[in-house]
Design an enzyme around this catalytic site. Structure first.
Site, mmCIF file in Angstrom:
data_model
loop_
_atom_site.group_PDB
_atom_site.id
_atom_site.type_symbol
_atom_site.label_atom_id
_atom_site.label_comp_id
_atom_site.label_asym_id
_atom_site.label_seq_id
_atom_site.Cartn_x
_atom_site.Cartn_y
_atom_site.Cartn_z
ATOM 1 N N ARG A 1 0.743 -1.127 0.182
ATOM 2 C CA ARG A 1 -0.096 0.094 0.335
ATOM 3 C C ARG A 1 0.632 1.369 -0.103
ATOM 4 O O ARG A 1 0.358 2.004 -0.610
ATOM 5 C CB ARG A 1 -1.102 -0.221 0.863
ATOM 6 C CG ARG A 1 -1.557 -1.239 0.820
ATOM 7 C CD ARG A 1 -3.524 -0.925 2.388
ATOM 8 N NE ARG A 1 -4.585 -2.561 1.480
ATOM 9 C CZ ARG A 1 -4.994 -1.886 2.132
ATOM 10 N NH1 ARG A 1 -5.572 -1.111 3.317
ATOM 11 N NH2 ARG A 1 -5.578 -3.027 2.397
ATOM 12 N N ASP B 1 -15.190 10.965 9.966
ATOM 13 C CA ASP B 1 -14.024 9.907 9.815
ATOM 14 C C ASP B 1 -13.393 9.847 9.327
ATOM 15 O O ASP B 1 -12.814 11.316 9.680
ATOM 16 C CB ASP B 1 -14.287 9.096 7.928
ATOM 17 C CG ASP B 1 -13.619 7.909 7.555
ATOM 18 O OD1 ASP B 1 -14.497 7.196 7.660
ATOM 19 O OD2 ASP B 1 -12.546 7.529 7.211
HETATM 20 C C1 LIG Z 1 -15.092 -0.182 6.980
HETATM 21 S S1 LIG Z 1 -15.368 1.184 7.021
HETATM 22 C C2 LIG Z 1 -17.162 1.186 7.438
HETATM 23 C C3 LIG Z 1 -17.748 2.244 7.173
HETATM 24 C C4 LIG Z 1 -19.483 2.089 8.166
HETATM 25 N N1 LIG Z 1 -18.848 2.953 9.266
HETATM 26 C C5 LIG Z 1 -20.067 0.619 8.170
HETATM 27 O O1 LIG Z 1 -20.169 0.059 8.394
HETATM 28 O O2 LIG Z 1 -20.419 0.473 6.437
HETATM 29 C C6 LIG Z 1 -14.543 2.068 8.214
HETATM 30 C C7 LIG Z 1 -13.567 2.878 8.355
HETATM 31 O O3 LIG Z 1 -13.294 3.622 9.502
HETATM 32 C C8 LIG Z 1 -12.491 4.656 9.275
HETATM 33 N N2 LIG Z 1 -11.424 4.415 10.254
HETATM 34 C C9 LIG Z 1 -10.433 3.913 10.336
HETATM 35 N N3 LIG Z 1 -9.710 4.285 11.934
HETATM 36 C C10 LIG Z 1 -9.828 5.836 11.956
HETATM 37 C C11 LIG Z 1 -10.315 6.276 13.035
HETATM 38 N N4 LIG Z 1 -9.312 6.360 13.884
HETATM 39 N N5 LIG Z 1 -10.668 7.711 13.619
HETATM 40 C C12 LIG Z 1 -12.207 7.715 12.334
HETATM 41 N N6 LIG Z 1 -12.290 6.972 11.875
HETATM 42 C C13 LIG Z 1 -11.745 5.835 10.961
HETATM 43 C C14 LIG Z 1 -11.309 4.619 8.031
HETATM 44 O O4 LIG Z 1 -11.388 5.623 7.036
HETATM 45 C C15 LIG Z 1 -12.622 3.944 6.998
HETATM 46 O O5 LIG Z 1 -13.701 4.706 6.387
#
Ligand SMILES: C[S@@+](CC[C@H](N)C(=O)[O-])C[C@H]1O[C@@H](n2cnc3c(N)ncnc32)[C@H](O)[C@@H]1O
Length: 273
Positions: free
Chosen positions: A37, A143
């Protein structure tokens, strides 16, 4: 450049940095994933090694490189109306709410990715609650990744991404744009949502008022955090939820040892007690 190799020492640097700044615990086996990545970014910046990239990242005071890194490291997979059972629960919940005099409903979609989650909530609540009453509904969608937030704010989705939306909702809330074969969300619905960048691990929780949210969605992100980080987060959510408010998590997540102050309602939904 194609055979750029991430050494164990370099991987350890990124492991610590990512844990500290994103709460994401990358196990030893993730070395190849991190290499794959980050290699593209190292190349894009014209750098000669991962260590040079690490130095760039840690000396960048604008926060832009961190934002870029977070987009590369975290998984943004999401979809409209994900976790079907939770929407059944919300149907019953909103039916019960219609018995009450109209009031405010405040919701936080705490890792909203490209917006499918908060827009699903907006469509759902507009259909089941707001249309026939004077409910004041506001959704905060946050996010850590500015890239996904930007996509969320455009509110335009490819036809394939809209497969999970009931055709009647698609017709009511979206406009089809033939040129791009995409669907654009209704502006009124969009105005129910405020999009903001927010890091759940390092963010300033003093920005929020205690008890301000009736519902918090924090789905499919805690799974990447280690236990102490999850525990701290769940405690914060408890404080921010209103009396008898609900916390929704992903179906592959659980509050097993962190349930204090919550009771399980099934389907990965917990109510503040
Ligand atoms: C798998 S997606 C989940 C999206 C949605 N909640 C769902 O369940 O469909 C995970 C998201 O968490 C965000 N994320 C990861 N680490 C984070 C952090 N420390 N604070 C806020 N968001 C975070 C990522 O950028 C990503 O968009």
């Amino acid at each position: 450049m194609s055979n750029l190799v991430l050494s164990q020492k370099e991987f350890t640097l990124f492991q610590h940095y990512i844990y500290e700044h994103l709460g994401i615990n990358l196990g030893a086996q993730k070395i190849y994933l991190v290499q794959a990545r980050l290699a593209k970014r190292v190349k894009q910046l014209g750098l000669g090694s991962f260590k040079e990239y690490y130095d760039r990242l840690t000396t960048d005071t604008s926060g832009e490189e961190f934002a870029y890194l977070s987009s590369l490291i975290s998984t943004n997979v999401t979809s409209f109306f994900r976790e079907a059972k939770q929407w059944d629960f919300l149907k019953a919940y909103s039916a019960a709410l219609t018995e009450h005099p109209a009031k405010k409903l405040r919701i936080w979609s705490a890792a909203c990715s490209s917006g499918e989650e908060p827009y699903s909530l907006a469509m759902f609540l507009d259909t089941h609650l707001a249309q026939n009453s004077a409910w004041d509904i506001k959704i905060l969608a946050t996010d850590v990744s500015p890239r996904v937030l930007k996509a969320a704010q455009t509110g335009t989705y490819a036809q394939k991404a809209c497969a999970g939306i009931d055709p009647s909702l698609l017709q009511r809330y979206f406009t089809y744009e033939a040129q791009t074969h995409s669907f654009r969300i209704d502006e009124r619905l969009k105005s129910m949502i405020t999009f903001r960048e927010y890091n759940l691990v390092t963010g300033n929780y003093a920005l929020f008022k205690e008890g301000m949210f009736d519902i918090i969605f924090c789905r499919n992100v805690m799974i990447y955090f280690d236990k102490p980080t999850q525990e701290q987060l769940v405690k914060k959510f408890h404080t921010l939820l209103s009396k008898e408010g609900y916390l929704f998590i992903g179906s592959s997540e659980a509050l097993t040892d962190m349930k204090q102050g919550f009771k399980s309602k099934g389907a990965s939904i917990y109510q503040k007690v």
